[in-house]
Design a protein around this motif. Sequence first.
Motif, PDB file in Angstrom:
ATOM      1  N   MET A   1       0.853  -1.206   0.000  1.00 24.14           N
ATOM      2  CA  MET A   1       0.000   0.000   0.000  1.00 24.14           C
ATOM      3  C   MET A   1       0.884   1.250   0.000  1.00 24.14           C
ATOM      4  N   THR A   2       0.640   2.169  -0.910  1.00 26.58           N
ATOM      5  CA  THR A   2       1.433   3.387  -1.020  1.00 26.58           C
ATOM      6  C   THR A   2       0.969   4.418  -0.003  1.00 26.58           C
ATOM      7  N   ALA A   3       1.942   5.005   0.724  1.00 30.84           N
ATOM      8  CA  ALA A   3       1.605   6.020   1.718  1.00 30.84           C
ATOM      9  C   ALA A   3       1.112   7.286   1.013  1.00 30.84           C
ATOM     10  N   LEU A   4       0.120   7.929   1.584  1.00 34.61           N
ATOM     11  CA  LEU A   4      -0.418   9.155   1.007  1.00 34.61           C
ATOM     12  C   LEU A   4       0.533  10.312   1.270  1.00 34.61           C
ATOM     13  N   GLU A   5       0.615  11.228   0.332  1.00 33.31           N
ATOM     14  CA  GLU A   5       1.471  12.401   0.455  1.00 33.31           C
ATOM     15  C   GLU A   5       0.773  13.451   1.319  1.00 33.31           C
ATOM     16  N   THR A   6       1.441  13.841   2.406  1.00 32.68           N
ATOM     17  CA  THR A   6       0.854  14.842   3.301  1.00 32.68           C
ATOM     18  C   THR A   6       1.576  16.185   3.210  1.00 32.68           C
ATOM     19  N   HIS A   7       2.536  16.302   2.286  1.00 36.81           N
ATOM     20  CA  HIS A   7       3.185  17.586   1.990  1.00 36.81           C
ATOM     21  C   HIS A   7       3.837  18.215   3.223  1.00 36.81           C
ATOM     22  N   GLY A   8       4.487  17.402   4.033  1.00 31.25           N
ATOM     23  CA  GLY A   8       5.203  17.917   5.192  1.00 31.25           C
ATOM     24  C   GLY A   8       4.375  17.978   6.461  1.00 31.25           C
ATOM     25  N   PHE A   9       3.057  17.887   6.338  1.00 30.17           N
ATOM     26  CA  PHE A   9       2.192  17.856   7.514  1.00 30.17           C
ATOM     27  C   PHE A   9       2.158  16.426   8.066  1.00 30.17           C
ATOM     28  N   PRO A  10       1.880  16.272   9.351  1.00 31.64           N
ATOM     29  CA  PRO A  10       1.794  14.920   9.906  1.00 31.64           C
ATOM     30  C   PRO A  10       0.510  14.242   9.458  1.00 31.64           C
ATOM     31  N   PRO A  11       0.484  12.911   9.434  1.00 39.29           N
ATOM     32  CA  PRO A  11      -0.771  12.213   9.153  1.00 39.29           C
ATOM     33  C   PRO A  11      -1.732  12.398  10.328  1.00 39.29           C
ATOM     34  N   GLY A  12      -3.007  12.242  10.070  1.00 41.58           N
ATOM     35  CA  GLY A  12      -3.989  12.417  11.142  1.00 41.58           C
ATOM     36  C   GLY A  12      -4.297  13.883  11.385  1.00 41.58           C
ATOM     37  N   TYR A  13      -4.820  14.163  12.577  1.00 42.58           N
ATOM     38  CA  TYR A  13      -5.225  15.523  12.925  1.00 42.58           C
ATOM     39  C   TYR A  13      -4.075  16.312  13.530  1.00 42.58           C
ATOM     40  N   PHE A  14      -4.093  17.628  13.338  1.00 43.72           N
ATOM     41  CA  PHE A  14      -3.043  18.493  13.894  1.00 43.72           C
ATOM     42  C   PHE A  14      -3.583  19.903  14.063  1.00 43.72           C
ATOM     43  N   ILE A  15      -2.866  20.696  14.851  1.00 41.25           N
ATOM     44  CA  ILE A  15      -3.174  22.117  15.003  1.00 41.25           C
ATOM     45  C   ILE A  15      -2.031  22.920  14.399  1.00 41.25           C
ATOM     46  N   ILE A  16      -2.327  24.154  14.002  1.00 40.15           N
ATOM     47  CA  ILE A  16      -1.359  25.023  13.347  1.00 40.15           C
ATOM     48  C   ILE A  16      -1.204  26.287  14.186  1.00 40.15           C
TER      49      ILE A  16
ATOM     50  N   VAL B   1      -8.604  22.473  14.466  1.00 39.91           N
ATOM     51  CA  VAL B   1      -7.936  21.224  14.115  1.00 39.91           C
ATOM     52  C   VAL B   1      -8.056  20.993  12.607  1.00 39.91           C
ATOM     53  N   TYR B   2      -6.972  20.442  12.001  1.00 39.56           N
ATOM     54  CA  TYR B   2      -6.924  20.277  10.550  1.00 39.56           C
ATOM     55  C   TYR B   2      -6.354  18.907  10.184  1.00 39.56           C
ATOM     56  N   PHE B   3      -6.477  18.559   8.908  1.00 36.14           N
ATOM     57  CA  PHE B   3      -5.910  17.316   8.406  1.00 36.14           C
ATOM     58  C   PHE B   3      -5.705  17.437   6.903  1.00 36.14           C
ATOM     59  N   ILE B   4      -4.871  16.557   6.350  1.00 37.61           N
ATOM     60  CA  ILE B   4      -4.682  16.472   4.911  1.00 37.61           C
ATOM     61  C   ILE B   4      -5.517  15.307   4.414  1.00 37.61           C
ATOM     62  N   ASP B   5      -6.432  15.572   3.460  1.00 43.02           N
ATOM     63  CA  ASP B   5      -7.305  14.495   2.989  1.00 43.02           C
ATOM     64  C   ASP B   5      -6.618  13.676   1.895  1.00 43.02           C
TER      65      ASP B   5
ATOM     66  N   SER C   1     -10.472  21.427   7.260  1.00 40.65           N
ATOM     67  CA  SER C   1     -10.905  21.709   8.621  1.00 40.65           C
ATOM     68  C   SER C   1     -11.617  20.493   9.194  1.00 40.65           C
ATOM     69  N   ARG C   2     -11.271  20.113  10.410  1.00 41.88           N
ATOM     70  CA  ARG C   2     -11.934  18.968  11.040  1.00 41.88           C
ATOM     71  C   ARG C   2     -13.386  19.283  11.351  1.00 41.88           C
ATOM     72  N   SER C   3     -13.656  20.459  11.879  1.00 45.53           N
ATOM     73  CA  SER C   3     -15.024  20.784  12.298  1.00 45.53           C
ATOM     74  C   SER C   3     -15.960  20.940  11.109  1.00 45.53           C
ATOM     75  N   ALA C   4     -15.520  21.595  10.074  1.00 52.08           N
ATOM     76  CA  ALA C   4     -16.376  21.857   8.907  1.00 52.08           C
ATOM     77  C   ALA C   4     -16.354  20.686   7.930  1.00 52.08           C
ATOM     78  N   GLY C   5     -15.237  19.965   7.878  1.00 53.54           N
ATOM     79  CA  GLY C   5     -15.103  18.884   6.916  1.00 53.54           C
ATOM     80  C   GLY C   5     -14.780  19.364   5.518  1.00 53.54           C
ATOM     81  N   HIS C   6     -14.578  20.671   5.353  1.00 54.77           N
ATOM     82  CA  HIS C   6     -14.310  21.244   4.039  1.00 54.77           C
ATOM     83  C   HIS C   6     -12.842  21.632   3.892  1.00 54.77           C
ATOM     84  N   ALA C   7     -12.419  21.794   2.648  1.00 47.69           N
ATOM     85  CA  ALA C   7     -11.035  22.141   2.358  1.00 47.69           C
ATOM     86  C   ALA C   7     -10.796  23.636   2.557  1.00 47.69           C
ATOM     87  N   ILE C   8      -9.512  23.993   2.583  1.00 50.31           N
ATOM     88  CA  ILE C   8      -9.104  25.391   2.709  1.00 50.31           C
ATOM     89  C   ILE C   8      -8.676  25.894   1.333  1.00 50.31           C
TER      90      ILE C   8
END
Length: 262
Positions: free
Chosen positions: A1-16, A61-65, A72-79
Amino acid sequence: MTALETHGFPPGYFIIRSVASNRLLDVTEDAIEDGADLLLWPEKDSSIVETRRSPEANNQVYFIDTSGALCSRSAGHAIDIEGDRLVLRHRRPVSLPYPNSYSHPLPKFSYSSETGEITVHFVYDPSYPHPSTVASDAWQKKTYILASIPMRKPRTIIDDAHAFISTAITTPLSFFSGASSPPPATPEAVFSSDIDLAEHEVLEEERGEEAEVDDSPEWGRKIRALGIVNKAREEQQIIPEARNRRRWQIIPLRQTDARTSG
């Protein structure tokens, strides 16, 4: 299974977190509407363990889809970037002529742990000019990075009187005799005067120490995407405070408490 590219962000949820303001990237008023603004706001929950955090803090809280978009974790929408603002963006149908300001590929956000900068990458000109407009590649020569914007506390009558007296003492002829013309205004003087300039009207390299003062009692701060033509040259001219406004800490959230050593 190929790991998804997160562009330097950690996998899962994070704060900025902004290094300059110590505030977190926040979806304004926990909004979910398309085009809702993001800003910087004081931390609502200091725990980095998911089970200990309040759901009311999920708008920080944010994540890379799976498509590589920052979400955004709360909205579920992209930035997205609208002008130079960060906004929530709902997925939209293709509309012609494509791309346009309404329908376009989402930008990709990348984080560098080495510099602490968050860079924005566009597939097309982010101003989305009409097809009849003469094409320009000027946008491709820019580096787009996120930066916090300092906010000064409102000037008072006492502040204005003090500034007037100080200037009258240092350059009395310009006030009483008219024999001497005042010196040209510096960027710092213009920025701190009663004339309100938009953030994009003051180049980053023109900001001095006065413009970097952040002493407003307001809780929120603005965040902007800066388009810099020659980043290497520009960085040689900015002061440390301005550089700090471009630095971010990305803090991943843990699912459980960390184990303690025996």
